[in-house]
Design a protein around this motif. Structure first.
Motif, PDB file in Angstrom:
ATOM      1  N   MET A 105       0.851  -1.199   0.000  1.00 33.88           N
ATOM      2  CA  MET A 105       0.000   0.000   0.000  1.00 33.88           C
ATOM      3  C   MET A 105       0.888   1.251   0.000  1.00 33.88           C
ATOM      4  SD  MET A 105      -2.920   1.176   2.773  1.00 33.88           S
ATOM      5  CE  MET A 105      -3.869  -0.318   2.445  1.00 33.88           C
ATOM      6  N   ALA A 106       0.567   2.208  -0.838  1.00 36.28           N
ATOM      7  CA  ALA A 106       1.355   3.421  -0.926  1.00 36.28           C
ATOM      8  C   ALA A 106       1.226   4.232   0.363  1.00 36.28           C
ATOM      9  CB  ALA A 106       0.894   4.251  -2.116  1.00 36.28           C
ATOM     10  N   ASP A 107       2.345   4.795   0.807  1.00 35.88           N
ATOM     11  CA  ASP A 107       2.362   5.635   2.008  1.00 35.88           C
ATOM     12  C   ASP A 107       2.172   7.080   1.554  1.00 35.88           C
ATOM     13  OD1 ASP A 107       2.924   7.041   4.333  1.00 35.88           O
ATOM     14  OD2 ASP A 107       4.472   5.641   4.978  1.00 35.88           O
ATOM     15  N   THR A 108       0.912   7.461   1.412  1.00 33.94           N
ATOM     16  CA  THR A 108       0.613   8.780   0.848  1.00 33.94           C
ATOM     17  C   THR A 108       1.056   9.906   1.767  1.00 33.94           C
ATOM     18  OG1 THR A 108      -1.631   8.637   1.751  1.00 33.94           O
ATOM     19  CG2 THR A 108      -1.320   7.921  -0.512  1.00 33.94           C
ATOM     20  N   ALA A 109       0.963   9.707   3.078  1.00 33.96           N
ATOM     21  CA  ALA A 109       1.389  10.753   4.012  1.00 33.96           C
ATOM     22  C   ALA A 109       2.884  10.980   3.907  1.00 33.96           C
ATOM     23  CB  ALA A 109       1.002  10.378   5.439  1.00 33.96           C
ATOM     24  N   LEU A 110       3.653   9.899   3.835  1.00 31.75           N
ATOM     25  CA  LEU A 110       5.103  10.040   3.725  1.00 31.75           C
ATOM     26  C   LEU A 110       5.484  10.663   2.390  1.00 31.75           C
ATOM     27  CD1 LEU A 110       7.694   9.328   5.363  1.00 31.75           C
ATOM     28  CD2 LEU A 110       7.894   7.332   3.868  1.00 31.75           C
ATOM     29  N   ALA A 111       4.804  10.271   1.320  1.00 31.29           N
ATOM     30  CA  ALA A 111       5.087  10.857   0.009  1.00 31.29           C
ATOM     31  C   ALA A 111       4.807  12.351   0.008  1.00 31.29           C
ATOM     32  CB  ALA A 111       4.250  10.149  -1.058  1.00 31.29           C
ATOM     33  N   ALA A 112       3.708  12.761   0.652  1.00 32.51           N
ATOM     34  CA  ALA A 112       3.394  14.186   0.730  1.00 32.51           C
ATOM     35  C   ALA A 112       4.454  14.930   1.533  1.00 32.51           C
ATOM     36  CB  ALA A 112       2.016  14.373   1.358  1.00 32.51           C
ATOM     37  N   ALA A 113       4.926  14.310   2.614  1.00 28.59           N
ATOM     38  CA  ALA A 113       5.970  14.938   3.419  1.00 28.59           C
ATOM     39  C   ALA A 113       7.257  15.093   2.605  1.00 28.59           C
ATOM     40  CB  ALA A 113       6.227  14.128   4.682  1.00 28.59           C
ATOM     41  N   ALA A 114       7.609  14.063   1.841  1.00 27.85           N
ATOM     42  CA  ALA A 114       8.820  14.130   1.029  1.00 27.85           C
ATOM     43  C   ALA A 114       8.710  15.224  -0.037  1.00 27.85           C
ATOM     44  CB  ALA A 114       9.080  12.769   0.372  1.00 27.85           C
ATOM     45  N   ILE A 167      10.848   4.368  12.669  1.00 27.94           N
ATOM     46  CA  ILE A 167      12.109   5.038  12.344  1.00 27.94           C
ATOM     47  C   ILE A 167      12.477   4.823  10.883  1.00 27.94           C
ATOM     48  CG2 ILE A 167      14.593   5.041  12.773  1.00 27.94           C
ATOM     49  CD1 ILE A 167      13.931   4.418  15.721  1.00 27.94           C
ATOM     50  N   ARG A 168      12.361   3.581  10.426  1.00 28.39           N
ATOM     51  CA  ARG A 168      12.706   3.322   9.030  1.00 28.39           C
ATOM     52  C   ARG A 168      11.776   4.089   8.086  1.00 28.39           C
ATOM     53  NH1 ARG A 168      17.643   2.435   8.423  1.00 28.39           N
ATOM     54  NH2 ARG A 168      16.979   2.313   6.248  1.00 28.39           N
ATOM     55  N   ARG A 169      10.549   4.301   8.497  1.00 32.59           N
ATOM     56  CA  ARG A 169       9.635   5.133   7.706  1.00 32.59           C
ATOM     57  C   ARG A 169      10.174   6.555   7.607  1.00 32.59           C
ATOM     58  NH1 ARG A 169       3.679   7.434   9.309  1.00 32.59           N
ATOM     59  NH2 ARG A 169       2.872   7.713   7.190  1.00 32.59           N
ATOM     60  N   LEU A 170      10.567   7.131   8.742  1.00 33.74           N
ATOM     61  CA  LEU A 170      11.125   8.488   8.721  1.00 33.74           C
ATOM     62  C   LEU A 170      12.381   8.558   7.864  1.00 33.74           C
ATOM     63  CD1 LEU A 170      10.714   9.520  12.470  1.00 33.74           C
ATOM     64  CD2 LEU A 170       9.461  10.464  10.505  1.00 33.74           C
ATOM     65  N   LEU A 171      13.174   7.495   7.893  1.00 31.81           N
ATOM     66  CA  LEU A 171      14.433   7.519   7.151  1.00 31.81           C
ATOM     67  C   LEU A 171      14.245   7.306   5.657  1.00 31.81           C
ATOM     68  CD1 LEU A 171      16.896   5.758   9.627  1.00 31.81           C
ATOM     69  CD2 LEU A 171      16.290   8.185   9.393  1.00 31.81           C
ATOM     70  N   GLU A 172      12.991   7.162   5.228  1.00 29.68           N
ATOM     71  CA  GLU A 172      12.689   7.170   3.803  1.00 29.68           C
ATOM     72  C   GLU A 172      12.526   8.595   3.263  1.00 29.68           C
ATOM     73  OE1 GLU A 172      12.594   4.635   1.551  1.00 29.68           O
ATOM     74  OE2 GLU A 172      13.457   3.519   3.219  1.00 29.68           O
ATOM     75  N   LEU A 173      12.483   9.574   4.142  1.00 25.50           N
ATOM     76  CA  LEU A 173      12.439  10.965   3.703  1.00 25.50           C
ATOM     77  C   LEU A 173      13.756  11.329   3.014  1.00 25.50           C
ATOM     78  CD1 LEU A 173      10.787  12.493   6.897  1.00 25.50           C
ATOM     79  CD2 LEU A 173       9.715  12.264   4.632  1.00 25.50           C
ATOM     80  N   PRO A 174      13.791  12.402   2.223  1.00 31.46           N
ATOM     81  CA  PRO A 174      15.031  12.772   1.534  1.00 31.46           C
ATOM     82  C   PRO A 174      16.217  12.855   2.493  1.00 31.46           C
ATOM     83  CG  PRO A 174      13.210  14.097   0.732  1.00 31.46           C
ATOM     84  CD  PRO A 174      12.668  13.306   1.888  1.00 31.46           C
TER      85      PRO A 174
END
Length: 308
Positions: free
Chosen positions: A1-10, A209-216
């Motif tokens: 499932m796409a992580d739309t919140a993380l994509a928007a943050a990125a 944490i690994r989710r956060l570390l997917e940010l740029p």
């Protein structure tokens, strides 16, 4: 499932990196007594600001509170002509009392936290036998953030990300190109947060944490605590996603969830409880407010015996 919140943050971070006007001005205020860093984050264009993770000074031996740490923030805001829009808590802290109500009285702004505070209120409401008068619905706060919720600080964009594991209610807040990550992660040489409080979960923290570390990789990370790792002489609280991925002693790239859970579980078993956990949580689940005064006009903090 796409992580739309993380994509928007990125996407927001990339926009802020490309356009300076979308980046916040950030001031950190270090409280050595609790090793906590509070932040004032403001929009240079509009001068609107948010205060993140404020500290109310508390002397455990005497039970006295004071406002020295909070007054440093008030002074900074007034000297810089800022207007407070938000008073944000990344979670219900176990190591310091929040000064949010004091700051709200002085400066205004809406008090906000993650929606899962309701779960924390339920758990600790029972531990402290808070009674039916203590509402367990988050109503002590003006705004309860869900994962992916957006907010504004002047013209700056903000996104809330749910990052449980340390507690069920932990949130990270992305403002412009900066991430305020609460107690999820520390400086790369110190590692990560404990997960042995009620509702904590090491596997969940690893995934958060690994989710956060997917940010740029260039994303600026601002931490809630620093304890000076062995061999480091100075306190520090700013790092980047790239530094964490390359260097974090607990969760850098290549670390598996199984390795992390084993390490975190063993390490947590050796840690003492934070010295202010009982007053802190009892106050912070109330939005930083002391329990209601009793008939003599005095507020009392309960100490449950053999319960935590």
């Amino acid at each position: 499932m796409a992580d739309t919140a993380l994509a928007a943050a990125a996407e927001q971070i990339e926009r802020a990196r490309a356009e300076k006007s979308k980046r916040p001005t950030i001031a950190g205020f270090f409280d050595e007594a609790t090793n906590t860093i509070s932040y004032v984050v403001h929009d240079p264009a509009t001068r609107e600001a948010a205060v993140i993770d404020s500290v109310l000074d508390y002397e455990a031996a005497s039970g006295r509170t004071s406002n020295g740490s909070a007054d440093r923030i008030v002074e900074y805001i007034e000297q810089n002509g800022l207007s407070v829009t938000w008073l944000i808590e990344t979670h219900a802290h176990a190591d310091h009392l929040s000064a949010a109500p004091y700051l709200q009285d002085k400066l205004g702004g809406k008090l906000a936290i993650g929606r899962e505070i309701i779960r924390v209120q339920d758990v600790f409401g029972k531990i402290f036998n808070a009674g039916s008068d203590f509402e367990r619905d988050g109503s002590q706060f003006d705004r309860l953030f869900d994962d992916g919720d957006t907010f504004a600080i002047g013209e700056l964009e903000g996104i809330a990300l749910h990052v449980p594991g340390h507690t069920p209610a932990d949130m990270a807040f992305i403002v412009g190109d900066a991430a305020f990550v609460g107690d999820t992660i520390f400086m790369p040489d110190f590692g990560t947060a404990r997960t042995d409080f009620p509702g904590g979960d090491a596997a969940q923290l690893f995934r958060s944490i690994r989710r956060l570390l997917e940010l740029p990789r260039e994303t600026r990370i601002f931490l809630c605590h620093d304890y000076k790792a062995p061999g480091r002489d100075d306190y520090a609280w700013e790092t980047t996603v790239g530094q964490q991925r390359d260097e974090n002693v607990h969760v850098k790239d290549g670390t598996t969830e199984e390795e992390f859970v084993a390490m975190r579980t063993e390490r947590d078993s050796t840690l003492a409880m934070p010295k202010l956990i009982l007053p802190s949580v009892q106050v912070n689940i109330r939005g930083g407010r002391l329990p209601d005064p009793e008939e003599n006009g005095v507020s009392y903090i309960k100490i449950p015996v053999n319960a935590v």
